[in-house]
Design a protein around this motif. Structure first.
Motif, PDB file in Angstrom:
ATOM      1  N   HIS A 106      21.408  31.625  -1.058  1.00 53.23           N
ATOM      2  CA  HIS A 106      22.345  32.749  -1.025  1.00 53.23           C
ATOM      3  C   HIS A 106      21.781  33.964  -1.762  1.00 53.23           C
ATOM      4  N   GLY A 107      20.458  34.178  -1.618  1.00 52.30           N
ATOM      5  CA  GLY A 107      19.814  35.342  -2.193  1.00 52.30           C
ATOM      6  C   GLY A 107      19.456  35.228  -3.664  1.00 52.30           C
ATOM      7  N   ARG A 108      19.772  34.117  -4.289  1.00 58.05           N
ATOM      8  CA  ARG A 108      19.458  33.930  -5.713  1.00 58.05           C
ATOM      9  C   ARG A 108      18.389  32.855  -5.880  1.00 58.05           C
ATOM     10  N   ARG A 109      17.529  33.050  -6.884  1.00 57.77           N
ATOM     11  CA  ARG A 109      16.515  32.035  -7.173  1.00 57.77           C
ATOM     12  C   ARG A 109      17.189  30.714  -7.504  1.00 57.77           C
ATOM     13  N   ALA A 110      16.742  29.649  -6.863  1.00 56.06           N
ATOM     14  CA  ALA A 110      17.321  28.333  -7.122  1.00 56.06           C
ATOM     15  C   ALA A 110      16.263  27.340  -7.606  1.00 56.06           C
ATOM     16  N   HIS A 111      15.061  27.421  -7.031  1.00 58.32           N
ATOM     17  CA  HIS A 111      13.989  26.480  -7.356  1.00 58.32           C
ATOM     18  C   HIS A 111      12.649  27.206  -7.304  1.00 58.32           C
ATOM     19  N   VAL A 112      11.671  26.615  -7.979  1.00 63.79           N
ATOM     20  CA  VAL A 112      10.303  27.125  -7.911  1.00 63.79           C
ATOM     21  C   VAL A 112       9.394  25.938  -7.630  1.00 63.79           C
ATOM     22  N   LEU A 113       8.594  26.060  -6.580  1.00 61.01           N
ATOM     23  CA  LEU A 113       7.667  25.010  -6.186  1.00 61.01           C
ATOM     24  C   LEU A 113       6.292  25.320  -6.750  1.00 61.01           C
ATOM     25  N   LEU A 114       5.723  24.337  -7.462  1.00 62.46           N
ATOM     26  CA  LEU A 114       4.392  24.467  -8.060  1.00 62.46           C
ATOM     27  C   LEU A 114       3.543  23.283  -7.622  1.00 62.46           C
ATOM     28  N   THR A 115       2.234  23.461  -7.681  1.00 56.36           N
ATOM     29  CA  THR A 115       1.360  22.312  -7.496  1.00 56.36           C
ATOM     30  C   THR A 115       1.452  21.453  -8.759  1.00 56.36           C
ATOM     31  N   ALA A 116       1.077  20.192  -8.645  1.00 54.78           N
ATOM     32  CA  ALA A 116       1.116  19.295  -9.802  1.00 54.78           C
ATOM     33  C   ALA A 116       0.183  19.793 -10.907  1.00 54.78           C
ATOM     34  N   ASP A 117      -0.986  20.312 -10.535  1.00 56.89           N
ATOM     35  CA  ASP A 117      -1.926  20.827 -11.541  1.00 56.89           C
ATOM     36  C   ASP A 117      -1.327  22.008 -12.295  1.00 56.89           C
ATOM     37  N   GLU A 118      -0.657  22.891 -11.566  1.00 56.75           N
ATOM     38  CA  GLU A 118      -0.045  24.053 -12.202  1.00 56.75           C
ATOM     39  C   GLU A 118       1.078  23.620 -13.140  1.00 56.75           C
ATOM     40  N   TYR A 119       1.860  22.642 -12.708  1.00 56.53           N
ATOM     41  CA  TYR A 119       2.929  22.113 -13.557  1.00 56.53           C
ATOM     42  C   TYR A 119       2.351  21.495 -14.826  1.00 56.53           C
ATOM     43  N   ASP A 120       1.275  20.714 -14.677  1.00 61.06           N
ATOM     44  CA  ASP A 120       0.641  20.085 -15.834  1.00 61.06           C
ATOM     45  C   ASP A 120       0.166  21.132 -16.833  1.00 61.06           C
ATOM     46  N   GLN A 121      -0.393  22.243 -16.336  1.00 59.72           N
ATOM     47  CA  GLN A 121      -0.844  23.310 -17.235  1.00 59.72           C
ATOM     48  C   GLN A 121       0.332  23.916 -17.988  1.00 59.72           C
ATOM     49  N   LEU A 122       1.429  24.166 -17.288  1.00 61.05           N
ATOM     50  CA  LEU A 122       2.600  24.765 -17.930  1.00 61.05           C
ATOM     51  C   LEU A 122       3.265  23.832 -18.930  1.00 61.05           C
ATOM     52  N   SER A 123       3.300  22.548 -18.602  1.00 59.86           N
ATOM     53  CA  SER A 123       3.987  21.591 -19.467  1.00 59.86           C
ATOM     54  C   SER A 123       3.079  21.029 -20.557  1.00 59.86           C
TER      55      SER A 123
END
Length: 81
Positions: free
Chosen positions: A30-47
């Protein structure tokens, strides 16, 4: 960053996964950000995680304490054919 609606995402998940290889994909509802899809490697870097899932399953103790019942020959059954 790529943005797609949840309807577009549901229609073509493969396109979203391909786009995620080049950066985060924002999925809107409905026009609002709901989810963000990342690669597993990118997620690992962020976390800050770099371990593999299998590493969490390794028992590091040579003799783990497992309370297993004693098996006797009487507890084994041979199936009738």
């Amino acid at each position: 960053m790529t943005t797609m609606s949840s309807r577009e995402f549901n229609r073509d998940v493969s396109a979203a996964k391909r786009a995620a290889k080049h950066g985060p994909v924002t999925i809107t509802e409905h026009g609002r950000r709901a989810h963000v899809l990342l690669t597993a490697d990118e997620y690992d870097q962020l976390s800050g995680r770099s371990d593999l899932v299998g590493d969490a399953l390794v028992i590091h103790d040579d003799d783990p304490d497992l309370d297993l019942p004693h098996r006797s020959q009487r507890s084994l059954r041979v199936p009738e054919l």
